[in-house]
Design an enzyme around this catalytic site. Sequence first.
Site, mmCIF file in Angstrom:
data_model
loop_
_atom_site.group_PDB
_atom_site.id
_atom_site.type_symbol
_atom_site.label_atom_id
_atom_site.label_comp_id
_atom_site.label_asym_id
_atom_site.label_seq_id
_atom_site.Cartn_x
_atom_site.Cartn_y
_atom_site.Cartn_z
ATOM 1 N N ARG A 188 1.321 -11.395 -7.522
ATOM 2 C CA ARG A 188 2.733 -11.081 -7.772
ATOM 3 C C ARG A 188 3.271 -11.735 -9.048
ATOM 4 N NH1 ARG A 188 1.132 -9.815 -3.173
ATOM 5 N NH2 ARG A 188 2.067 -8.076 -2.024
ATOM 6 N N TYR A 225 10.680 19.705 -0.121
ATOM 7 C CA TYR A 225 10.134 19.895 1.235
ATOM 8 C C TYR A 225 10.620 21.167 1.920
ATOM 9 C CZ TYR A 225 8.339 15.251 0.469
ATOM 10 O OH TYR A 225 7.656 14.181 -0.064
ATOM 11 N N HIS A 355 -7.340 1.755 -9.219
ATOM 12 C CA HIS A 355 -6.772 2.423 -8.045
ATOM 13 C C HIS A 355 -7.358 3.842 -7.961
ATOM 14 C CE1 HIS A 355 -3.787 2.674 -4.818
ATOM 15 N NE2 HIS A 355 -3.845 3.973 -5.088
ATOM 16 N N ALA A 356 -7.913 4.172 -6.784
ATOM 17 C CA ALA A 356 -8.651 5.430 -6.650
ATOM 18 C C ALA A 356 -7.755 6.651 -6.874
ATOM 19 C CB ALA A 356 -9.253 5.504 -5.255
ATOM 20 N N HIS A 385 -11.159 10.521 1.218
ATOM 21 C CA HIS A 385 -9.761 10.798 0.859
ATOM 22 C C HIS A 385 -9.700 11.508 -0.501
ATOM 23 C CE1 HIS A 385 -5.379 9.905 0.555
ATOM 24 N NE2 HIS A 385 -5.661 9.881 -0.742
ATOM 25 N N GLU A 386 -10.381 10.943 -1.474
ATOM 26 C CA GLU A 386 -10.324 11.513 -2.831
ATOM 27 C C GLU A 386 -10.977 12.885 -2.882
ATOM 28 O OE1 GLU A 386 -8.315 10.285 -4.759
ATOM 29 O OE2 GLU A 386 -8.068 8.360 -3.774
ATOM 30 N N HIS A 389 -8.752 15.684 -1.928
ATOM 31 C CA HIS A 389 -7.915 16.209 -3.013
ATOM 32 C C HIS A 389 -8.701 17.247 -3.817
ATOM 33 C CE1 HIS A 389 -4.572 13.494 -2.465
ATOM 34 N NE2 HIS A 389 -5.244 12.404 -2.775
ATOM 35 N N GLU A 413 -2.453 14.549 0.701
ATOM 36 C CA GLU A 413 -2.971 13.218 1.064
ATOM 37 C C GLU A 413 -3.689 13.210 2.412
ATOM 38 O OE1 GLU A 413 -3.008 11.003 -1.114
ATOM 39 O OE2 GLU A 413 -1.594 11.894 -2.528
ATOM 40 N N TRP A 485 13.943 -5.152 -1.048
ATOM 41 C CA TRP A 485 12.536 -4.877 -0.704
ATOM 42 C C TRP A 485 12.138 -5.631 0.552
ATOM 43 C CZ3 TRP A 485 8.603 -1.699 -1.965
ATOM 44 C CH2 TRP A 485 7.292 -2.113 -1.739
ATOM 45 N N ARG A 489 11.147 -4.405 4.320
ATOM 46 C CA ARG A 489 9.831 -4.733 4.874
ATOM 47 C C ARG A 489 10.002 -5.371 6.247
ATOM 48 N NH1 ARG A 489 4.867 -6.155 1.174
ATOM 49 N NH2 ARG A 489 4.028 -5.636 3.177
ATOM 50 N N HIS A 513 2.021 2.164 -6.831
ATOM 51 C CA HIS A 513 2.807 3.395 -6.894
ATOM 52 C C HIS A 513 4.214 3.184 -7.431
ATOM 53 C CE1 HIS A 513 -0.484 3.857 -4.090
ATOM 54 N NE2 HIS A 513 -0.383 5.160 -4.189
ATOM 55 N N ARG A 522 4.827 10.685 0.970
ATOM 56 C CA ARG A 522 3.674 11.556 1.194
ATOM 57 C C ARG A 522 2.615 10.896 2.084
ATOM 58 N NH1 ARG A 522 1.714 12.234 -4.853
ATOM 59 N NH2 ARG A 522 3.908 12.769 -4.954
ATOM 60 N N TYR A 523 2.458 9.589 1.966
ATOM 61 C CA TYR A 523 1.400 8.926 2.751
ATOM 62 C C TYR A 523 1.830 8.747 4.207
ATOM 63 C CZ TYR A 523 -0.381 7.959 -1.924
ATOM 64 O OH TYR A 523 -0.824 8.092 -3.211
HETATM 65 O O1 X8Z Z 1 -3.025 5.616 -3.198
HETATM 66 C C1 X8Z Z 1 -3.715 6.012 -2.276
HETATM 67 C C2 X8Z Z 1 -4.983 6.819 -2.556
HETATM 68 C C3 X8Z Z 1 -4.867 7.627 -3.775
HETATM 69 S S1 X8Z Z 1 -3.783 8.975 -3.575
HETATM 70 C C4 X8Z Z 1 -6.153 5.893 -2.735
HETATM 71 N N1 X8Z Z 1 -3.391 5.694 -0.998
HETATM 72 C C5 X8Z Z 1 -2.222 4.892 -0.676
HETATM 73 C C6 X8Z Z 1 -2.373 3.449 -1.127
HETATM 74 O O2 X8Z Z 1 -3.486 3.052 -1.506
HETATM 75 O O3 X8Z Z 1 -1.390 2.706 -1.102
HETATM 76 C C7 X8Z Z 1 -4.113 6.124 0.189
HETATM 77 C C8 X8Z Z 1 -3.412 5.454 1.344
HETATM 78 C C9 X8Z Z 1 -2.100 4.944 0.828
HETATM 79 ZN ZN ZN Z 2 -4.510 10.483 -2.351
#
Ligand code: X8Z
Ligand code: ZN
Length: 614
Positions: A188, A225, A355-356, A385-386, A389, A413, A485, A489, A513, A522-523
């Site tokens: 942080r 939406y 980050h994936a 997950h990827e 997509h 997602e 925040w 939480r 994000h 979205r998640y």
């Molecule tokens: O960001 C993601 C994916 C890519 S769309 C790896 N996710 C969120 C995160 O990591 O915070 C998947 C679950 C939630």
């Molecule tokens: Zn994703």
Amino acid sequence: MNLLKKSIPLLICALLVAACEPAPVATSENVSETVASTGATPEQAIAFVADAETSLERLGQHSERTSWVLSNFITEDTELLAARANEEFTAAKVAIAAEAARFNGVEGLDYDTTRKLQMLRSDITIPAPMDAAKTAEQAEIGAKMSGLYGRGSYCREDGTCLALGELEDILAESRNPGELLEAWQGWRTVSPPMRELYARQVELANEGATELGFNDLGTMWRSAYDMDPADFPGELDRIWNQVSPLYEALHCHVRASLQEQYGSEVVPGEGPIPAHLLGNMWAQSWENVFDLVAPPQTEPGYDLTAILNDEGYDPISMVKTGEAFFSSLGFEQLPDTFWTRSLFVKPADRDVVCHASAWDIDEQDDLRIKMCIDVNSEDFKTIHHELGHNYYQRAYKDQTYLYRNSANDGFHEAVGDTLSLSITPEYLAQLGLLDEVPDASGDLGLLMNQALEKIAFLPFGLMVDQWRWKVFAGEVGPEGYNDLWWQLREQYQGVGAPGERPADAFDPGAKFHVPGNTPYTRYFLAHILQFQFHRALCKVAGNTDPIHRCSIYGSEEAGERLNAMLEMGRSRPWPEALEALTGSSEMDATAILDYFAPLQAWLDEQNAGRQCGW
Ligand code: X8Z
Ligand code: ZN
């Protein structure tokens, strides 16, 4: 890329920006009223949409490529190039959104033109004001914040520095509260410099949103939406209320177990759980504390991380295994370029965004993922997950440009995660990774493991945008960002900051994000939808076991049903897409509750006599 950035590109209005009227959208949350028609004809509207799609596609692909290069090679130059491309793309999107107002109230428009005009008006994640200097400023801020995150690391006083991945490993593995706290606080330290940048970005994006007729950026985000944006928060509350008792039961048991481990000085018996003790940098999923909270004598039956390592898996063979799952459902193999152009392993010699993410560079065949894969169970699931997509992107590639997207962003997602729910002991035995399928006595352990990942995530998935929506609505200024925040939480997750946060802290910025401007609701939706998808596909596959034991692996019937929804892209409102797959047009949490019913019963027994809640 997905992290769904259907960044749309430019055109027509570029030279007419000043002349373009804002495009009001008629909803109860908006200030503007729908204006009367300007005399434009349906034919003109059709031509406008076609031109917009051509133009946006060209600019979008260019922006996508510059983002790809930036994410794979973070330098001052790639930041600048990506910022420029993004600036051009955003200016085009905003200009088109504004010009689309010409067609408000035009009678006799066909379904697709009406739908696409609405998308052109509102589908801009970060709109810029119609002022070239401000558009450029906003693009630079975006690139700077992503750079701060991507390059971020924590350096100790002795000069040793730790990257995010290393700090995450400490959070996952250490059981020493002091070490955990250092890694948690350390990460942080990357975000305080983002706070003023973020505040300015909010200001600019809100200005852009209001110029387009929206109250603020939050309203714009909630307009994606297929429903009145004013009704969307209520829809989320409805779903959250269905699952929150299960979350509270899990929270209660996890808090009691962590208290046994760390003592009541560190984990008080009532109140929020300190965020550094849950095995994850953001306390968003808790599977890394499984050993501390597992039901006694109910091992999950196997340790997937150990199996993958023992069996000699590497990043490529993990991805190949994911691809083989999709092939077993009848999907075509990934193109050769997927294997030559993707990034699978963290490079030793340069900064990349680890980050994936999944990419669809030319919206046809140039599919890629970008991940810093480690051989473990978590990354194995993230690979699915990827790939979800990528397979979605390929399924809708024959749609027209604006429909090359998911039914809503939660659908995108949810696809790969749906397949991950089929990574059951039976499936692993079919792959030869388990010698025998553990009997049902191990199910409680498996369910606990899943709940720590999926149920623990839900309130986090919800609160990130509750925070952003309040920020966008101007309910707090930069000095109040961090307190809000932590207030949210605590409220949603029952998770608290370990100790006072420094006055300049900007803890939201330490989550990818937020600086990356990827909407997060979205998640939350995906975590609900994936269980609905799973339950429906299991039925199609002829499964008769409880749904937590079902794997759709090898079922071409399930694959066909899934594909029927995927290939619709965004051409129809999401309730229709949902119905095509599940037979129901409502998002609802009964599937997730069914899945976890045995665990809920066990948790309720454990929690009897405990003081739950926070
Ligand atoms: O960001 C993601 C994916 C890519 S769309 C790896 N996710 C969120 C995160 O990591 O915070 C998947 C679950 C939630
Ligand atoms: Zn994703």
